[in-house]
Design an enzyme around this catalytic site. Structure first.
Site: not given
Ligand code: 4GS
Length: 240
Positions: A98, A125, A163, A178
């Site tokens: 994230p 984590e 794609r 698209d």
């Molecule tokens: C994401 C996301 C995600 C984060 C993986 C906490 C386990 C997790 N990865 N985009 N640890 N959103 N990864 O949530 O890519």
């Protein structure tokens, strides 16, 4: 003879089985069969060095959860790294998290130009930041939410990227029409029956005037983008 794949996906994961049905049934299945893509999942746990096959540990400084060890991840990565290809810019290591750059159509299209993508799936984590510093070229997020593992994001990335590999999607035209192509959402589509629950087809689509249809579709794309995605609409306006 099957040609050399134009794109290799290598995934580092603790759950390789999560990719089984994906590579067997998605658009990737046909592309793999036809040799346009290749896929390999590597079990990170195979690179643990203690008798319990430990891959994670508690975070320094305290806090909840576990963190993937950099030494184990690094060994797994070294087993798939092609240093020569990397040196030429032909290989990129992507960590799904994230904290990464949001995946969008332009990024997917650019990643499709790279011959070898190593996708690192975190769990728990996250991963020790020193692994990211040492091995990761690009951190990518699929959206602003937290998942339990990077496997679904890796599959999303592979699908979106594949794609753009020539010959992977049957009709090349459908890729370029698209959503997001040209920065706009897709126009509404209709098929048979001609009447459904009392609802008709927009008359322009029945007329067979292709210029008229194209103009209508473009207007619908713009209207939808303006109403549903003001962020995209603003960028679209600033393009020209
Ligand atoms: C994401 C996301 C995600 C984060 C993986 C906490 C386990 C997790 N990865 N985009 N640890 N959103 N990864 O949530 O890519």
């Amino acid at each position: 003879v099957t040609p050399a794949p134009s794109l290799e996906f290598v995934v580092l994961t603790l759950f390789p089985e999560l990719f089984t049905s994906f590579v067997k049934t998605s658009l990737m299945a046909r592309a793999l069969r036809h040799g346009k893509l290749s896929f390999e999942a590597v079990q990170i746990r195979d690179f643990a060095t203690d008798k319990h096959n430990t891959v994670d540990d508690t975070p320094y400084g305290g806090g909840a959860g576990m963190v993937l060890r950099p030494d184990v991840l690094h060994s797994a990565w070294r087993s798939v790294d092609d240093a020569e290809l990397r040196g030429e810019g032909g290989q990129l290591t992507v960590y799904l998290s994230p904290q990464g750059r949001l995946l969008d159509a332009p990024l997917a299209r650019r990643l499709a130009q790279i011959p070898r993508l190593i996708l690192v799936c975190g769990h728990y984590e996250g991963v020790d930041e020193r692994f990211v510093d040492e091995c990761v070229d690009l951190e990518v997020s699929i959206g602003d939410y937290v998942l339990t593992g990077g496997e679904l994001p890796a599959q999303v990335l592979m699908d979106a990227v594949s794609r753009w590999v020539p010959g992977v999607v049957g009709k090349e035209k459908s890729v370029s029409e698209d959503s997001f192509e040209g920065g706009l959402l897709k126009y509404p589509q209709y098929t048979r029956p001609r009447e459904f629950n009392g609802l008709e087809i927009p008359p322009v689509l029945l007329g067979g005037n292709h210029a008229h249809i194209a103009a209508w579709r473009q207007a619908e794309r713009e209207k939808r983008t303006r109403l549903r995605r003001p962020d995209l609409w603003e960028r679209y306006g600033r393009r020209k």
